[in-house]
Design a protein around this motif. Structure first.
Motif, mmCIF file in Angstrom:
data_model
loop_
_atom_site.group_PDB
_atom_site.id
_atom_site.type_symbol
_atom_site.label_atom_id
_atom_site.label_comp_id
_atom_site.label_asym_id
_atom_site.label_seq_id
_atom_site.Cartn_x
_atom_site.Cartn_y
_atom_site.Cartn_z
ATOM 1 N N GLU A 284 -3.813 30.165 -29.946
ATOM 2 C CA GLU A 284 -4.446 29.329 -28.928
ATOM 3 C C GLU A 284 -3.887 29.608 -27.536
ATOM 4 O O GLU A 284 -4.603 29.511 -26.537
ATOM 5 N N ARG A 285 -2.611 29.990 -27.455
ATOM 6 C CA ARG A 285 -2.029 30.331 -26.146
ATOM 7 C C ARG A 285 -2.576 31.665 -25.652
ATOM 8 O O ARG A 285 -2.861 31.836 -24.469
ATOM 9 N N VAL A 286 -2.727 32.613 -26.568
ATOM 10 C CA VAL A 286 -3.322 33.901 -26.200
ATOM 11 C C VAL A 286 -4.729 33.672 -25.666
ATOM 12 O O VAL A 286 -5.130 34.257 -24.649
ATOM 13 N N GLU A 287 -5.479 32.799 -26.321
ATOM 14 C CA GLU A 287 -6.849 32.504 -25.885
ATOM 15 C C GLU A 287 -6.867 31.847 -24.513
ATOM 16 O O GLU A 287 -7.718 32.153 -23.674
ATOM 17 N N GLN A 288 -5.922 30.950 -24.243
ATOM 18 C CA GLN A 288 -5.828 30.325 -22.921
ATOM 19 C C GLN A 288 -5.606 31.377 -21.839
ATOM 20 O O GLN A 288 -6.207 31.321 -20.768
ATOM 21 N N LEU A 289 -4.735 32.329 -22.125
ATOM 22 C CA LEU A 289 -4.434 33.361 -21.136
ATOM 23 C C LEU A 289 -5.605 34.304 -20.912
ATOM 24 O O LEU A 289 -5.726 34.902 -19.843
ATOM 25 N N ALA A 290 -6.483 34.426 -21.904
ATOM 26 C CA ALA A 290 -7.642 35.314 -21.762
ATOM 27 C C ALA A 290 -8.535 34.882 -20.604
ATOM 28 O O ALA A 290 -9.201 35.715 -19.987
ATOM 29 N N ASP A 291 -8.518 33.590 -20.286
ATOM 30 C CA ASP A 291 -9.351 33.065 -19.213
ATOM 31 C C ASP A 291 -8.559 32.712 -17.954
ATOM 32 O O ASP A 291 -9.115 32.190 -16.999
ATOM 33 N N ALA A 292 -7.262 32.975 -17.963
ATOM 34 C CA ALA A 292 -6.419 32.592 -16.829
ATOM 35 C C ALA A 292 -6.641 33.520 -15.641
ATOM 36 O O ALA A 292 -6.741 34.736 -15.795
ATOM 37 N N ALA A 293 -6.700 32.938 -14.466
ATOM 38 C CA ALA A 293 -6.909 33.733 -13.255
ATOM 39 C C ALA A 293 -5.616 34.402 -12.785
ATOM 40 O O ALA A 293 -5.654 35.481 -12.206
ATOM 41 N N ALA A 294 -4.474 33.767 -13.031
ATOM 42 C CA ALA A 294 -3.211 34.268 -12.489
ATOM 43 C C ALA A 294 -2.384 35.049 -13.499
ATOM 44 O O ALA A 294 -1.253 35.430 -13.203
#
Length: 163
Positions: free
Chosen positions: A41-51
């Protein structure tokens, strides 16, 4: 991004949740710590992170490399951020095959896309072969000195001693 080298296809892309176990294996090989845990779930969050961009390198469908690039807001050069590259790893069996170079090119493309003033990274002092790679990639180990303080060393007191 795709790169053909040594007769195999190298694909560099943003990591997805399904890559978590493979990334975890690479991290554990780097730091030899069984407590390292990569959450899908953290990897997935980072997939959409702008920074932040968590990149992986695939060769023949296997995850064989990873790099995390985080963009830090700064005020020194107007609105230009700087980048911190962390957890830059290529599977030991896949080194000298162009994977690290392909990953680094993609990191630099991300840095250019957000107009970074610089990118920097830390590497464990005993990883001499990695240092040679980073030097060939254009990083200088003699310009600045890095310092690390791990969470377990954080003080609950705000007193850091005499100035």
């Amino acid at each position: 991004m795709q790169n053909q080298k040594h007769g195999t296809m190298i694909v560099i892309r943003k990591a997805r949740a399904a890559d978590a176990n493979s990334i975890q294996d690479l991290y554990r090989a780097l730091v030899n710590n069984p407590q390292v845990r990569v959450l899908p779930e953290r990897v997935e969050q980072l997939a959409d992170a702008a920074a932040t961009a968590l990149l992986i390198a695939e060769r023949d469908g296997d995850v064989v490399g990873t790099a995390l690039v985080s963009f830090c807001a700064d005020v020194m050069f107007q609105a230009q951020p700087f980048a911190v590259v962390e957890n830059f790893i290529v599977n030991a069996n896949c080194r000298k095959c162009g994977i690290g170079s392909a990953l680094m090119r993609e990191v630099e493309q991300y840095c250019l896309a957000v107009d970074c003033s610089k990118s920097m990274l830390l590497s464990s002092s005993e990883r001499v072969v990695a240092h040679e790679f980073f030097t060939k990639a254009g990083f200088s180990g003699s310009v600045k000195q890095g310092f690390v303080k791990y969470r377990r060393q954080f003080s609950t007191s705000h007193d850091t001693g005499p100035d």
